[in-house]
Enzyme design. Sequence first.
Site, PDB file in Angstrom:
ATOM      1  N   TYR A   1      -5.821  10.515   4.968  1.00  0.00           N
ATOM      2  CA  TYR A   1      -4.968  10.819   4.436  1.00  0.00           C
ATOM      3  C   TYR A   1      -5.109  11.584   2.728  1.00  0.00           C
ATOM      4  O   TYR A   1      -5.911  11.912   2.308  1.00  0.00           O
ATOM      5  CB  TYR A   1      -3.836   9.124   4.020  1.00  0.00           C
TER       6      TYR A   1
ATOM      7  N   GLY B   1      -7.815  -8.155  10.242  1.00  0.00           N
ATOM      8  CA  GLY B   1      -6.630  -7.565  11.238  1.00  0.00           C
ATOM      9  C   GLY B   1      -6.239  -7.467  12.221  1.00  0.00           C
ATOM     10  O   GLY B   1      -5.038  -7.689  12.918  1.00  0.00           O
ATOM     11  N   ARG B   2      -6.675  -7.107  13.477  1.00  0.00           N
ATOM     12  CA  ARG B   2      -6.558  -7.115  14.700  1.00  0.00           C
ATOM     13  C   ARG B   2      -6.311  -8.452  15.085  1.00  0.00           C
ATOM     14  O   ARG B   2      -5.604  -9.165  15.862  1.00  0.00           O
ATOM     15  CB  ARG B   2      -7.296  -6.150  15.399  1.00  0.00           C
TER      16      ARG B   2
ATOM     17  N   ARG C   1      -7.882   1.406  -1.962  1.00  0.00           N
ATOM     18  CA  ARG C   1      -8.889   1.216  -0.610  1.00  0.00           C
ATOM     19  C   ARG C   1      -9.190   2.817  -0.539  1.00  0.00           C
ATOM     20  O   ARG C   1      -9.308   4.069  -0.575  1.00  0.00           O
ATOM     21  CB  ARG C   1      -7.604   1.146   0.370  1.00  0.00           C
TER      22      ARG C   1
ATOM     23  N   GLN D   1       0.651  -1.305  -0.369  1.00  0.00           N
ATOM     24  CA  GLN D   1      -0.109  -0.159  -0.265  1.00  0.00           C
ATOM     25  C   GLN D   1       0.707   1.367   0.191  1.00  0.00           C
ATOM     26  O   GLN D   1       1.792   1.581   0.811  1.00  0.00           O
ATOM     27  CB  GLN D   1      -0.706   0.167   1.200  1.00  0.00           C
TER      28      GLN D   1
END
Length: 332
Positions: A171, A312-313, A219, A101
Amino acid sequence: MSYLLNPLNKGKLTLKNRLVMPPMATSKSDKDGKISKSILDYYDEKSKGGYISLIIIEHSFITQQGKVSEGQLSVADDSLIDDLSKLADIIHRNGSKAVMQINHAGSAAKETITGYEAVGPSAVANPRLGNTPKELNQKEIKEIINEFKNAALRVKEAGFDGVEIHSAHGYFLNQFFSPLTNKRTDEYGGDVLGRIKIHLEVINAVRDAVGDNFPILLRLGASDYMDVGSTIEDSKIAAQEFEKAGVDILDVSGGFCGYISPEIAGQGYFSSLSEEIKKVVSIPVILTGGITDVSAAEKLLAENKADLIGVGRAIYKDSEWAEKAIKNLCDN
């Protein structure tokens, strides 16, 4: 029949199952964003056994001005390619595919980290940091588009299986997409088609650099969940344009600068977004968000909420999560 074990055979990126490890910042890089031993060890551990079909490497800065934090990985210089290839090689040897990414922080960057003034689409205070960036002129926008292009080419040359363009979580590209931070009156602002003009130019530049057969993911922060912010209706328009421009997979997320509506909860909490995106595109859609149980992943796929599931986590906390989940499905 297991939905998670079903291979993905359509498109440029074929995968042996539907399990994805999404990008998660580790802050483990060496000085100046170089690959460190701890980065190599981390991804070696996560990809061991190849149970995860696709690993998306954490967001990496395309230029020093777009660096968000110390310890962030870099794709900002050709001298990094050889070390980046070591990372791709480790993941491949373990049996998974790897996408990197690439990102620019925009107004989320701090001058104390980058040495440069923060920039953004408009001179509007960043909702998280409160700092007001310098508004980019069109020449400067073109320069950043070129930096995305160069970074994507480095990702390809390092041997990765694809590149993901980051437009989420407040972002740089998300700042252009969101009406919260994009107040421009030129062609890069206004309605959703104006606000994604830069995205389409980035996608086209990246495609020119990497060629027709190299997978491009994007994304997308598909809803700001904030008043006068971006909405899922904006994102449905954007998603169709991204597919036309050559994006191969959409990776759906949400929440500007980490903000998520209190009503959003449960496993797969962005599924209402991914489900709507799936209605308007034919390319695969990744869903990530709070998924910790393999049964939840199976249900989300069965209900056509997404084509691929990002965990993910749970994987971050337990490197054997994927192995246990895949073996559990194989045994049943």
